[in-house]
Scaffold this active site. Sequence first.
Site, PDB file in Angstrom:
ATOM      1  N   HIS A   1       1.901   0.186  -1.105  1.00 51.88           N
ATOM      2  CA  HIS A   1       2.788  -0.835  -0.547  1.00 51.88           C
ATOM      3  C   HIS A   1       1.931  -1.894   0.145  1.00 51.88           C
ATOM      4  CE1 HIS A   1       6.263  -2.704   1.226  1.00 51.88           C
ATOM      5  NE2 HIS A   1       5.768  -2.558   2.438  1.00 51.88           N
TER       6      HIS A   1
ATOM      7  N   VAL B   1       5.817  -6.566   9.236  1.00 51.47           N
ATOM      8  CA  VAL B   1       4.721  -7.099  10.043  1.00 51.47           C
ATOM      9  C   VAL B   1       4.341  -8.521   9.627  1.00 51.47           C
ATOM     10  CG1 VAL B   1       2.753  -6.343   8.646  1.00 51.47           C
ATOM     11  CG2 VAL B   1       2.565  -6.351  11.145  1.00 51.47           C
TER      12      VAL B   1
ATOM     13  N   LYS C   1       3.469  -9.446   5.993  1.00 49.45           N
ATOM     14  CA  LYS C   1       2.544  -9.487   4.849  1.00 49.45           C
ATOM     15  C   LYS C   1       2.951 -10.563   3.842  1.00 49.45           C
ATOM     16  CE  LYS C   1       3.218  -5.153   3.789  1.00 49.45           C
ATOM     17  NZ  LYS C   1       4.128  -4.776   4.891  1.00 49.45           N
TER      18      LYS C   1
ATOM     19  N   ASP D   1       4.671  -6.514  -2.460  1.00 51.49           N
ATOM     20  CA  ASP D   1       5.472  -5.329  -2.191  1.00 51.49           C
ATOM     21  C   ASP D   1       4.836  -4.065  -2.755  1.00 51.49           C
ATOM     22  OD1 ASP D   1       7.762  -4.079  -1.011  1.00 51.49           O
ATOM     23  OD2 ASP D   1       8.499  -3.748  -3.033  1.00 51.49           O
TER      24      ASP D   1
ATOM     25  N   GLU E   1       8.966 -11.701  -1.880  1.00 52.92           N
ATOM     26  CA  GLU E   1      10.185 -11.509  -1.086  1.00 52.92           C
ATOM     27  C   GLU E   1       9.946 -11.974   0.346  1.00 52.92           C
ATOM     28  OE1 GLU E   1      13.069  -8.027   0.758  1.00 52.92           O
ATOM     29  OE2 GLU E   1      11.420  -7.474  -0.570  1.00 52.92           O
TER      30      GLU E   1
ATOM     31  N   ARG F   1     -14.531  -6.909  18.507  1.00 51.24           N
ATOM     32  CA  ARG F   1     -14.707  -8.322  18.835  1.00 51.24           C
ATOM     33  C   ARG F   1     -15.992  -8.895  18.256  1.00 51.24           C
ATOM     34  NH1 ARG F   1     -13.200  -9.352  25.056  1.00 51.24           N
ATOM     35  NH2 ARG F   1     -13.384 -11.482  24.258  1.00 51.24           N
TER      36      ARG F   1
END
Length: 312
Positions: free
Chosen positions: A139, A158, A160, A178, A203, A244
């Site tokens: 996915h 989130v 994507k 997807d 989508e 970082r």
Amino acid sequence: MAAVVRTKDLLGNFNLALIAGEDGINREIITSDISRPGIEMTGYFQYYPKERLQLIGRTEMTYFLDLSDEQKRDRARNLCTDVTPGIVVSRGMDIPEILIEEANEAGVPILHSPRKTTRVISRLTNYLEAKFAPFTAIHGVLVDIYGVGVLIIGQSGVGKSETALELVKNGHRLVADDSVEIRQEDYDSLIGNSPPLIEHLLEIRGLGIINVMTLFGAGAVRSRKRISLVINLENWDEKKQYDRLGLDEDTMKILDVHIPKSTIPVRPGRNLAVIIEVAAMNYRLKRMGVNAAEEFSERLTTMIEDEQKNED
């Protein structure tokens, strides 16, 4: 999901003509290995790999033609077993009638190619290896960014697909959204593509399904791409310490291949598309031997050592 390849599939993908054995055109090919029956032409069939596709080139055919009719009949009958998926004759060579008769009798397809033997075996092997390669589905979203195949993963919602849309708008190419089908076509190579049902589709929540090729043109999509980098998007966690400097290189194992992975925290105000673009460019630089994090670390180490020397 196991691939099923039949002899008839070769006719549609290569410049091959069916000469004999039409009854066996639906025979299943179960291995990507191809055999050249040289030693079998001498009459030694003890280790004959009968389940493989057989390829007869100039060397094998020349030896076969020098045999007596009785020997030819014996070799042809032993070559054409009940599990042999087919016999490919290359270089456009004439096929002896005895071989055609035995192939028709046993239902073993004989396929005729006008191309050189090395070219035929190379193309057939590549095709079969791709079909039989280990397979999985993940996915996520796969995008070609500056020539780097970037697999974007993360939990549902989130961002994507929205990030992929912005990347496409910036001139990059969508491979899959997807669900990404992944095949391991070599020991260190993963090739990703989209399921046919959702190819070129994206989508976007609140907007629905859009056709990227229709909206942005054929240059905005591609059918398959080697996966080189994984970007994991996750919601920002205040308690988590994020890298970082970029000295720590994380990887993600997909099938038997370890792919470099970076985790990018998501929160309002962060331009994810630009960050992922830079991640792709930075990946290319690292492959060229330029590592900004290591250079910074070396500079810092040199500076600390110089200061210690001055104090001494």
